[in-house]
Design an enzyme around this catalytic site. Structure first.
Site, PDB file in Angstrom:
ATOM      1  CD  GLN A 115      43.156  41.086  44.890  1.00 48.07           C
ATOM      2  OE1 GLN A 115      42.893  41.607  45.965  1.00 48.07           O
ATOM      3  NE2 GLN A 115      44.269  40.403  44.688  1.00 48.07           N
ATOM      4  CG  ASP A 116      39.448  40.603  37.986  1.00 54.08           C
ATOM      5  OD1 ASP A 116      38.707  39.912  38.713  1.00 54.08           O
ATOM      6  OD2 ASP A 116      39.048  41.125  36.936  1.00 54.08           O
ATOM      7  CG  ASN A 117      44.876  38.190  41.902  1.00 50.65           C
ATOM      8  OD1 ASN A 117      45.035  39.340  42.286  1.00 50.65           O
ATOM      9  ND2 ASN A 117      44.336  37.261  42.672  1.00 50.65           N
ATOM     10  CG  HIS A 124      50.171  28.334  45.626  1.00 47.59           C
ATOM     11  ND1 HIS A 124      50.456  29.036  44.495  1.00 47.59           N
ATOM     12  CD2 HIS A 124      51.364  27.869  46.094  1.00 47.59           C
ATOM     13  CE1 HIS A 124      51.758  28.996  44.268  1.00 47.59           C
ATOM     14  NE2 HIS A 124      52.326  28.301  45.219  1.00 47.59           N
ATOM     15  CE  LYS A 160      43.455  30.691  43.849  1.00 51.27           C
ATOM     16  NZ  LYS A 160      44.756  30.046  43.607  1.00 51.27           N
ATOM     17  CG  HIS A 171      44.533  26.773  41.200  1.00 53.33           C
ATOM     18  ND1 HIS A 171      45.207  27.937  40.870  1.00 53.33           N
ATOM     19  CD2 HIS A 171      44.026  26.286  40.045  1.00 53.33           C
ATOM     20  CE1 HIS A 171      45.088  28.133  39.563  1.00 53.33           C
ATOM     21  NE2 HIS A 171      44.395  27.148  39.034  1.00 53.33           N
ATOM     22  CE1 TYR A 188      44.383  34.200  41.659  1.00 52.43           C
ATOM     23  CE2 TYR A 188      45.829  34.229  39.751  1.00 52.43           C
ATOM     24  CZ  TYR A 188      45.644  34.319  41.118  1.00 52.43           C
ATOM     25  OH  TYR A 188      46.723  34.526  41.947  1.00 52.43           O
ATOM     26  CD  GLU A 215      51.326  31.717  50.064  1.00 54.00           C
ATOM     27  OE1 GLU A 215      51.175  31.980  48.869  1.00 54.00           O
ATOM     28  OE2 GLU A 215      52.289  32.118  50.747  1.00 54.00           O
ATOM     29  CE  LYS A 224      54.841  31.160  47.489  1.00 55.74           C
ATOM     30  NZ  LYS A 224      53.759  32.120  47.450  1.00 55.74           N
ATOM     31  CG  ASP A 225      55.382  27.354  44.367  1.00 54.78           C
ATOM     32  OD1 ASP A 225      54.903  27.854  45.409  1.00 54.78           O
ATOM     33  OD2 ASP A 225      54.940  27.600  43.229  1.00 54.78           O
TER      34      ASP A 225
END
Length: 182
Positions: free
Chosen positions: A46-48, A61, A71, A118, A131, A142, A168-169
């Site tokens: 997958q690409d993000n 994360h 990644k 990361h 990525y 997570e 969240k962070d």
């Protein structure tokens, strides 16, 4: 393509061969054959991509098993300070980190194996970060650590009061209380 291992085993800086001319540039950002020839056999699925304003900090994360992720990260436009923390419990560099500036201009890439936390800090407005990952996102898998953890003492290149952090962070645990799944 030039591949350089960092001081932390497994983390690699990838410098593609760039062909420039009057029209602009061209380079292969990924070639399964060339990566395999260099011993990199990660099967990306997958690409993000993210778009961020200057001062955004995303991270730190990771994804734990059974959906741990490797990644391959790079910047298409803009600049980031990319940060990777070794979270592998049995690693001699556990808790150590590496940083690298990735930009649309330098076209460097960073290969991050499974077992690392990361994150990145956006150093310019309108930054596009992309990525590849070798497994799909799973909310249940997570994990993370607070970006401004005092034990890690990472210099993100952004004053704390100027940092743009997600809710969240902001509530992630500190590294001292982090129970690594790796």
């Amino acid at each position: 393509m030039k591949i350089t291992e960092t001081s932390i085993k497994g983390l690699m800086i990838i410098e593609p061969q760039v062909f420039n001319d009057g029209r602009g540039y061209f380079f292969e950002s990924y070639s399964k054959t060339k990566f395999a020839a260099a011993g990199i056999t990660t099967d990306f699925v997958q690409d993000n991509q993210s778009f961020s304003h200057k001062g955004a900090i995303r991270g730190l994360h990771a994804q734990s098993a059974p959906h741990a992720q490797a990644k391959l990260v790079r910047v298409i436009q803009g600049r980031v300070l990319d940060v990777v923390v070794d979270a592998r419990k049995d690693s001699p560099t556990y808790g150590k980190y590496e940083t690298i500036e990735l930009s649309g201009d330098n076209q460097l890439q960073f290969l991050i194996p499974e077992g690392f936390l990361h994150g990145f800090a956006t150093l310019e407005d309108n930054t596009i970060f992309t990525y590849k990952v070798n497994d799909y996102y799973s909310k249940e898998c997570e994990v993370g650590v607070k970006w401004n953890d005092p034990t890690l003492a990472i210099n993100w290149g952004i004053a704390e009061q100027d940092a743009l952090i997600s809710p969240k962070d902001a509530v992630l645990p500190e590294f001292a209380g982090f129970v690594s799944p790796f």
